[in-house]
Design a protein around this motif. Sequence first.
Motif, short mmCIF file in Angstrom:
data_model
loop_
_atom_site.label_atom_id
_atom_site.label_comp_id
_atom_site.label_asym_id
_atom_site.label_seq_id
_atom_site.Cartn_x
_atom_site.Cartn_y
_atom_site.Cartn_z
N GLU A 59 0.79 -1.23 0.03
CA GLU A 59 -0.03 -0.09 -0.15
C GLU A 59 0.98 1.35 0.02
N ALA A 60 1.85 1.24 0.82
CA ALA A 60 2.51 2.56 0.97
C ALA A 60 3.27 3.00 -0.23
N PRO A 61 4.09 2.14 -0.89
CA PRO A 61 4.75 2.39 -2.08
C PRO A 61 3.81 2.85 -3.40
N VAL A 62 2.77 2.06 -3.47
CA VAL A 62 1.53 2.36 -4.42
C VAL A 62 1.11 3.59 -4.22
N ARG A 63 0.81 3.92 -3.05
CA ARG A 63 0.29 5.30 -2.73
C ARG A 63 1.32 6.58 -2.96
N GLU A 64 2.61 6.26 -2.66
CA GLU A 64 3.80 7.02 -2.86
C GLU A 64 3.86 7.38 -4.46
N VAL A 65 3.77 6.39 -5.24
CA VAL A 65 3.99 6.72 -6.52
C VAL A 65 2.79 7.15 -7.61
N THR A 66 1.50 6.69 -7.07
CA THR A 66 0.45 7.32 -7.71
C THR A 66 -0.02 8.57 -6.88
N GLY A 67 0.35 9.12 -5.83
CA GLY A 67 -0.14 10.47 -5.05
C GLY A 67 -1.52 10.26 -4.72
N LEU A 68 -2.17 8.76 -4.77
CA LEU A 68 -3.51 8.81 -4.44
C LEU A 68 -3.64 8.30 -3.14
N ALA A 69 -4.88 8.36 -2.45
CA ALA A 69 -5.33 7.93 -1.37
C ALA A 69 -4.58 7.98 -0.06
N ASP A 70 -3.90 9.36 -0.05
CA ASP A 70 -3.17 9.53 1.05
C ASP A 70 -3.90 9.75 2.48
N GLY A 71 -3.54 9.10 3.54
CA GLY A 71 -4.28 9.50 4.64
C GLY A 71 -5.55 8.35 4.80
N LEU A 72 -5.78 7.63 3.73
CA LEU A 72 -7.14 6.70 3.91
C LEU A 72 -6.58 5.48 4.58
N ALA A 73 -7.72 4.76 5.38
CA ALA A 73 -7.30 3.58 5.99
C ALA A 73 -6.99 2.52 4.99
N VAL A 74 -6.06 1.42 5.58
CA VAL A 74 -5.49 0.54 4.83
C VAL A 74 -6.46 -0.89 5.04
N PRO A 75 -7.48 -1.31 4.63
CA PRO A 75 -8.12 -2.38 4.87
C PRO A 75 -7.41 -3.66 4.71
N ALA A 76 -7.71 -4.82 5.46
CA ALA A 76 -6.86 -5.92 5.11
C ALA A 76 -7.67 -6.71 3.86
N ALA A 77 -6.68 -7.53 2.95
CA ALA A 77 -7.18 -8.15 2.05
C ALA A 77 -7.69 -9.47 2.72
N ARG A 78 -8.59 -10.03 1.54
CA ARG A 78 -9.15 -11.34 1.88
C ARG A 78 -8.42 -12.60 1.09
N VAL A 79 -7.79 -13.41 1.46
CA VAL A 79 -6.96 -14.24 1.13
C VAL A 79 -7.91 -15.47 0.96
N ILE A 80 -8.14 -15.91 -0.34
CA ILE A 80 -9.13 -17.24 -0.57
C ILE A 80 -8.72 -18.28 -1.46
N ASP A 81 -9.46 -19.42 -1.49
CA ASP A 81 -9.34 -20.28 -2.38
C ASP A 81 -10.17 -20.14 -3.67
N ARG A 82 -10.07 -21.20 -4.52
CA ARG A 82 -10.90 -21.19 -5.67
C ARG A 82 -12.71 -21.10 -5.40
N GLY A 83 -12.80 -21.89 -4.64
CA GLY A 83 -14.46 -21.97 -4.33
C GLY A 83 -14.96 -20.97 -3.48
N GLU A 84 -13.99 -20.27 -2.70
CA GLU A 84 -14.45 -18.83 -2.17
C GLU A 84 -14.34 -17.81 -3.16
N TRP A 85 -13.68 -17.80 -4.07
CA TRP A 85 -13.52 -16.81 -5.07
C TRP A 85 -14.86 -16.96 -6.01
N VAL A 86 -15.60 -18.15 -6.18
CA VAL A 86 -16.54 -18.40 -6.96
C VAL A 86 -17.60 -17.64 -6.27
N GLY A 87 -17.93 -18.03 -4.93
CA GLY A 87 -18.89 -17.24 -4.03
C GLY A 87 -18.74 -15.91 -3.96
N ALA A 88 -17.56 -15.29 -3.86
CA ALA A 88 -17.45 -13.87 -3.67
C ALA A 88 -17.73 -13.34 -5.05
#
Length: 375
Positions: A59-88
């Motif tokens: 998140e930090a290097p992406v925000r630094e390069v893009t100049g976007l989303a400075d100061g916004l919260a960093v929510p956690a990602a969902r790490v999932i398997d294939r079946g869970e991706w289908v449902g999502a």
Amino acid sequence: MRVPVTGADAAAPRDPGPAIDWEVAAGIGRRLARGGPAMTRYTRDQVYAELAEASARAEAPVREVTGLADGLAVPAARVIDRGEWVGAAAESMRSMTGAAAAAAADVDEDPGFDAGGDADDGGLMATLTAKAGGFQAGGLLAFLSGAILGQYDPFTEDPSTGDDGVLLLVAPNIVAVERKLKVVPSDFRLWVCLHEVTHRVQFSANPWLRDYMVDNLATLTAAGEETTTELVSRVVAAVRSDKPRESGVLGVMQLLQSPEQYDAFTNLMMLGTLLEGHADHVMDAVGPAHVPTVAQIRAGFDARRTAPRNPIARVMRALIGMDAKLAQYIRGKAFTDHVVDAVGMERFNTIWTAPDTLPRPDEIDEPDRWIARVL
């Protein structure tokens, strides 16, 4: 705008139900999805933990390069398997199509009375059609579940924050690709996260993008009042016309859709091209400083994207638009590279101001036109 009849004597509009039963789609997709590469429980836990950590670290290097989303919260990602991706994915499509339907209803409040026929029969037919669509969509989701490394879904609520938008990382697919490419796993996992986190930053910094997608989807999926005869007449007239048309699938879409629907389709294509190309640009800008083996990863990944495939795979890729997706990466990255090289990232970010500042079809391959018009 039509004004609906109101009051006790007003007939209730008949809801034909969803065009696709997404619960059926999710169930079928989960049954058909393959499990992915073999991993011990220890390896699986290690992969999940490292991907979650890499998504936060990106998140930090992406925000630094893009100049976007400075100061916004960093929510956690969902790490999932294939079946869970289908449902999502099924839930995301349900939310997205529901939002588009609601937007379309706001545009034209039509009570939609059925002038003839039995309402119960119509409701049964709609239900059967939705379930049949669910079976077809489930097969497609199962196929895609083995190809998606990660995605940012702006239409699904993040359970950790309650906000719209969640970052999904499909662990078995990432492991399968890193093994096939024989790259350093930790480097590859961070490299994938740099791309997907860029999408999260794009939407987090520019919430209007989600509404823009919904509005165009509403136009694209709206049921028109054109009869079959009128459609055929319009297609024949377009074929005979000297007016230039797109080639390939885009040309077919241009023929079959109304002008308003084709404009909406083009808007979504241009937005997708920009989002994917910008993410690839950021990935390469951040990579050298944070991913030691980025050159090997990029070379191997690009070769994988363009590698020959068996005939069935080629047909499937064409039908679901994966080759068009690859073209989006290439065209969008070339556009972003050129504009950023010419004016810098800060001025490039004018592109996120409003729909009018997004690139037009004649500008995506000629970025100087966009610079002249917008900047």
